[in-house]
Design an enzyme around this catalytic site. Structure first.
Site, PDB file in Angstrom:
ATOM      1  N   GLU A 107      63.052  30.178  64.867  1.00 40.75           N
ATOM      2  CA  GLU A 107      64.142  30.087  65.840  1.00 40.75           C
ATOM      3  C   GLU A 107      63.766  28.946  66.764  1.00 40.75           C
ATOM      4  O   GLU A 107      62.698  28.970  67.382  1.00 40.75           O
ATOM      5  CB  GLU A 107      64.298  31.378  66.643  1.00 40.75           C
ATOM      6  CG  GLU A 107      65.435  31.270  67.656  1.00 40.75           C
ATOM      7  CD  GLU A 107      65.466  32.411  68.666  1.00 40.75           C
ATOM      8  OE1 GLU A 107      66.544  32.644  69.251  1.00 40.75           O
ATOM      9  OE2 GLU A 107      64.426  33.047  68.898  1.00 40.75           O
TER      10      GLU A 107
ATOM     11  N   ASP B  75      59.860  33.699  66.592  1.00 39.72           N
ATOM     12  CA  ASP B  75      60.830  33.756  67.681  1.00 39.72           C
ATOM     13  C   ASP B  75      60.681  32.572  68.629  1.00 39.72           C
ATOM     14  O   ASP B  75      59.567  32.230  69.051  1.00 39.72           O
ATOM     15  CB  ASP B  75      60.625  35.065  68.453  1.00 39.72           C
ATOM     16  CG  ASP B  75      61.552  35.195  69.646  1.00 39.72           C
ATOM     17  OD1 ASP B  75      62.771  35.282  69.437  1.00 39.72           O
ATOM     18  OD2 ASP B  75      61.038  35.202  70.788  1.00 39.72           O
TER      19      ASP B  75
END
Length: 617
Positions: A302, A266
């Protein structure tokens, strides 16, 4: 086969019986281990010069509850707990990591070009919201053509419901979904169906409730770097080696002990690390040197900065670092194209969204170093022209893009359905790795809203902050409009986000699922074998809503340039006639007709896909 990951943190079973406990707490001189649930026994731990507190207890074993007591009386869970059955404020539990007998020990994963991802949130994927219930739904996904599921973060979080990005115990699978062995059974069953399983991990921050590290280990954070969540995790200051090892072991733990096929990391753009070797690179190196030598292990990033350097390939086409990145650029262009919304960061894609979508399909990133108006002219991204397009995980929906809307509406509820389906068709037949968000395969009617379960004081602040955040938008300028935004802490918000699986076979929903399954079968049979050696960008043209994209694939058997894949799609107003036929064999067509002169009539939302053999005009 029984699998365990050895690490210096937490509670580890000893070969001859008993348990070794280890806690890094350099800020305190004494730590007491409390063992047992009802009337815990106290055991003083031994501290060394490096701030490690250790203890071996020959009578401790699997199932025992334990926690650590600090000099001021504060009782804290193990930050490397393998399971916290009574939530993140409660005691940790000693786990036997070899208790689960794996049924599919032969599984070695799948090559990345075969990936068709499916992002799911365990708590809302089924009515029950458990690992076991999710496991029961896997055969239907495999039959549809999904080859990999990506689980939203499972690190234990405060309360019973959360997206997962507020985790504070990175090694403990969320107890509200079931036991660690139930999670292993889910992964095991997926492998038996030919499905890879990736887990979303958060290495950029800890959640706002239940993180006790500041009380005994402030060295875990570096105040030199500030983030939206406070001081950054310390990857480059004093004591950083132990902190880095903590997260490297976490990555290896999920892949080795739970046999996950990889990680989705993330928001790595929010990781602050000025070290010569970035923590993301070091984690990837550890995975490649460990389990990656025996089976396919993939890392998906990400990264809002669009740093193509993290995705580079070596001379043999292998990724020394990450395998792929979530491609928000393609999503943003497709969102503007199908909904007409241009607020916020969508403004960067408002100028000719058909061309922006085409650029994303052909090149991966839209932003590869050019200035972003939304970011005040700041340049964004790096040159991605040498990357294979399988380095881009592309999608029309994710938990973020749905759930960060005020009411969590899915794209088919706000966009033109015909254009949404056309955009998905373009993606399915591209060399990108496509990803669906759970329920997207049957155009689920349920929203996916932001939900959490914090303590009263924090809960009130989160609800207020969310409503104030949307106050910047014209639609929510009125206080009464903001009051309609669902309360993230209300159980009803969570319940409203659960999929309704009766829609799977509902005539209003199943038509798209059947069409999608047919397209995925065509992709698997005709295109995936050609995607393995694809390198570099394609070409695109966009005019009056008509989009053409062409990609050169590869003949991997002879190392030669292979076929060309041609895509034609119409996103403009009304049908267009006299459209030149793309060269090659027709693979797929929808809302397209040939006329008498050998050209095409393409309706709005029409798509035509052809495969051209080498040397043929």
């Amino acid at each position: 086969m029984k699998q365990a990951h050895a690490m210096p943190f937490g509670a580890s079973l000893l070969a001859g019986g008993g348990v070794r406990f280890a806690l890094w707490a350099p800020a305190v001189d004494q730590v007491v281990l409390e063992l047992g649930a009802q009337q815990p026994a106290s055991h003083a731990m031994r501290r060394d010069a490096g701030g490690w507190h250790r203890l071996e207890l020959p009578d401790a074993g699997p199932g025992d509850a334990y926690r650590f007591r600090l000099p001021d009386g504060l009782r804290v869970p193990d930050p490397a707990s393998r399971f916290n059955p009574e939530d993140v404020h409660g005691a940790s539990q000693v786990i036997d990591p070899k208790a689960h007998a794996w049924q599919h020990a032969h599984w070695r994963g799948r090559p990345w070009e075969e990936a068709v991802l499916y992002e799911l949130h365990v708590g809302t994927f089924t009515v029950e919201g458990t690992y076991a219930a999710a496991r029961a739904r896997l055969p239907a996904l495999a039959e549809l053509g999904i080859t990999a599921i990506e689980l939203m973060p499972l690190a234990d979080f405060p309360g019973k419901r959360n997206w997962g990005y507020d985790g504070v115990l990175p090694f403990a699978p969320a107890a509200s979904y079931g036991t660690p062995d139930a999670l292993k059974a889910l992964v095991d069953a997926a492998h038996g169906l030919g499905l890879m399983v990736l887990i979303d991990v958060v290495y950029n921050h800890f959640g706002p409730e239940g993180n006790y590290l500041h009380a005994y280990c402030p060295q875990f954070f570096n105040p030199k770097h500030q983030t939206p969540w406070g001081s950054a995790i310390n990857y480059d200051g004093e004591g950083a080696r132990t902190v880095r090892d903590f997260f490297i072991h976490n990555a290896l733990y999920w892949v080795e002990e739970f046999r996950f096929d990889g990680l989705r990391m993330d928001a790595i753009h929010a990781i602050r690390d000025d070290s010569p070797l970035h923590i993301v690179q070091e984690i990837c190196q550890a995975l490649h040197a460990g389990p990656g030598q025996e089976r396919h292990v993939h890392v998906v990033l990400e990264n809002d900065a669009n740093q193509a350097s993290f995705l580079a390939r070596d001379a043999r086409g292998r990724p020394p670092c990450a395998t792929a990145q979530w491609n928000d650029d393609l999503h943003h262009a497709a969102h503007v194209l199908t909904t007409g919304e241009t607020d916020g960061y969508y403004a960067d894609y408002a100028d000719d969204p058909v061309a922006q979508f085409g650029r994303a399909l052909a090149q991966g990133f839209v932003y590869q170093g050019q200035p972003s108006a939304f970011r005040g002219g700041e340049r964004r991204g790096e040159d991605a022209s040498r990357l294979p397009l399988a380095a881009f995980v592309s999608y029309l929906q994710t938990h973020d893009q749905v759930g960060n809307r005020a009411f969590g509406e899915r794209i088919q509820a706000i966009g033109e359905v015909g254009l949404v389906r056309a955009a998905w068709t373009c993606l399915v037949f591209s060399p990108h790795v496509p990803m669906l968000f759970m329920g997207e395969e049957f155009e689920a009617s349920t929203p996916f809203q932001y939900f959490c379960d914090f303590g009263p004081e924090l809960a009130s602040a989160v609800a207020k902050g969310r409503r104030e955040e949307f106050g910047r938008f014209k639609a929510f300028a009125d206080e009464a409009a903001r009051a309609r935004i669902p309360d993230p802490n209300a159980e009803s918000t969570f319940m409203a986000s659960k999929l309704r699986w009766e829609e799977w076979d509902d005539p209003l929903h199943e038509a798209w699922r059947i069409q999608l399954g047919e397209m995925l079968a065509l992709r698997r049979q005709r295109l995936v074998p050609l995607f393995a050696g694809q390198r570099g960008a394609g070409r695109f043209q966009a005019e009056d809503g008509l989009l053409r994209v062409a990609w050169t694939l590869a003949d991997t058997t002879r190392g030669l340039e292979g076929p060309r894949l041609h895509l034609l799609a119409h996103f403009g107003e009304g049908p267009v006639e006299g459209v030149a036929l793309p060269p090659g064999e027709l693979l797929y067509a929808n809302a397209v007709e040939r006329d008498g002169s050998g050209t095409l009539r393409v309706a709005r939302g029409g798509v035509f896909v052809a495969l051209q053999e080498p040397g043929l005009a």
